[in-house]
Design an enzyme around this catalytic site. Structure first.
Site, PDB file in Angstrom:
ATOM      1  N   LEU A   1       2.566  -9.508   3.197  1.00  0.00           N
ATOM      2  CA  LEU A   1       1.759  -9.240   2.013  1.00  0.00           C
ATOM      3  C   LEU A   1       1.637  -7.734   1.984  1.00  0.00           C
ATOM      4  CD1 LEU A   1       0.176 -10.634  -0.271  1.00  0.00           C
ATOM      5  CD2 LEU A   1      -1.839 -10.591   1.200  1.00  0.00           C
ATOM      6  N   ASP A   2       2.114  -7.087   0.915  1.00  0.00           N
ATOM      7  CA  ASP A   2       2.252  -5.630   0.975  1.00  0.00           C
ATOM      8  C   ASP A   2       0.909  -4.906   1.099  1.00  0.00           C
ATOM      9  OD1 ASP A   2       1.269  -5.662  -1.616  1.00  0.00           O
ATOM     10  OD2 ASP A   2       3.163  -5.151  -2.567  1.00  0.00           O
ATOM     11  N   LYS A   3       0.981  -3.663   1.530  1.00  0.00           N
ATOM     12  CA  LYS A   3      -0.200  -2.867   1.887  1.00  0.00           C
ATOM     13  C   LYS A   3      -1.238  -2.771   0.763  1.00  0.00           C
ATOM     14  CE  LYS A   3      -1.407   1.565   4.042  1.00  0.00           C
ATOM     15  NZ  LYS A   3      -0.847   2.825   4.612  1.00  0.00           N
TER      16      LYS A   3
ATOM     17  N   SER B   1      -1.942  -4.906  -1.440  1.00  0.00           N
ATOM     18  CA  SER B   1      -2.424  -6.235  -1.846  1.00  0.00           C
ATOM     19  C   SER B   1      -3.400  -6.794  -0.826  1.00  0.00           C
ATOM     20  CB  SER B   1      -1.248  -7.203  -2.008  1.00  0.00           C
ATOM     21  OG  SER B   1      -0.313  -6.713  -2.942  1.00  0.00           O
TER      22      SER B   1
ATOM     23  N   ARG C   1       4.923  -7.188  -8.469  1.00  0.00           N
ATOM     24  CA  ARG C   1       4.822  -5.809  -8.960  1.00  0.00           C
ATOM     25  C   ARG C   1       6.089  -5.405  -9.716  1.00  0.00           C
ATOM     26  NH1 ARG C   1       0.364  -3.376  -6.601  1.00  0.00           N
ATOM     27  NH2 ARG C   1      -0.484  -4.554  -4.824  1.00  0.00           N
TER      28      ARG C   1
END
Length: 246
Positions: A106-108, A110, A190
């Site tokens: 889960l990207d930074k 988010s 995104r």
């Protein structure tokens, strides 16, 4: 007050290590063939993590208890196990007493649900299956969400040299929508929004397959027995379906 020192009773240790039943362990202890650090223990003696247990001289290694956690990742935390390179990593943040690793990413920027475990088998089943396992997200963008935007997001967007799979998308507010993905392309939501001229302001993952996000930001809980049973059933069923379609 808790017992001091902390530890497991020797019969329970041998049972959980898969060596024998507790009753059989009691018999072995009574027979004097069990040792802790080279000494014959009394019945009920507790084993500490640093202790060495042997039966008839054979060292018994404790099995690592399977760990399955549902964690609410905050914004700014990175889903990596490399604690030397990334200061704000998820492993140091949680500081769990045994070795665990995240299932997927889960990207930074988010937040939301992240599963962590020490069970490599379940990681492989989830990540390698291509079984249309749903992951649900709540998203806020910088422009009003239109029906045209919802329709295009749902029907596939060209990113990263492919077209995203059709998916469920629902408007939930003037600048908000819900989306359920069944694939995990890098920064997928995104990138999809950027293709349509939108910027993601907030992104939260609220569900992975059958596991909901139900803990506060920065907190975690263990998966319930029922959640694990249902998850294994879903993974087993979808794997069979996938193999038939090959």
């Amino acid at each position: 007050m808790s017992d001091i020192p902390q530890g497991k009773r020797i019969n329970k240790f041998l049972s959980e290590a898969g060596f024998c039943s507790r009753r059989k362990a009691d018999e072995l202890i009574a027979a004097g063939v069990v040792t802790i650090n080279g000494r014959v223990p009394e019945m009920g003696t507790k084993v500490l993590p640093e202790d060495q247990v042997a039966v008839n001289g054979k060292i018994i290694v404790a099995k690592e208890k399977p760990v399955y956690l549902a964690f609410h990742k905050p914004v700014g935390i990175v889903c990596t196990t490399d604690t030397r390179v990334e200061k704000n990593n998820v492993i140091d943040y949680i500081n769990y007493p045994t070795r665990i690793f995240p299932i997927g990413r889960l990207d930074k920027p988010s937040e939301g649900l992240l599963l962590l475990t020490n069970d490599g088998d379940i990681v492989n089943k989830i990540l390698r299956s291509n079984n249309n396992h749903g992951k649900e997200y709540q998203v806020k963008v910088n422009r009003p969400v239109t029906q045209q935007f919802i329709k295009r997001m749902a029907n596939g967007i060209p990113i990263l040299g492919t077209v995203t799979k059709k998916c469920h998308v629902k408007k939930t507010g003037s600048h908000d929508f819900e989306i359920v993905l069944t694939q995990g392309l890098n920064r997928q939501i995104r990138r999809m929004c950027e293709y349509l001229g939108y910027q993601v302001v907030q992104l939260k993952r609220t569900r992975i397959i059958n596991i909901p996000l139900d803990v506060p930001v920065g907190k975690y809980r263990e998966l319930t027995r029922q959640e694990l049973t249902d998850l294994q059933t879903i993974l087993k069923s979808s794997k069979k379906t996938h193999s038939r379609n090959k």
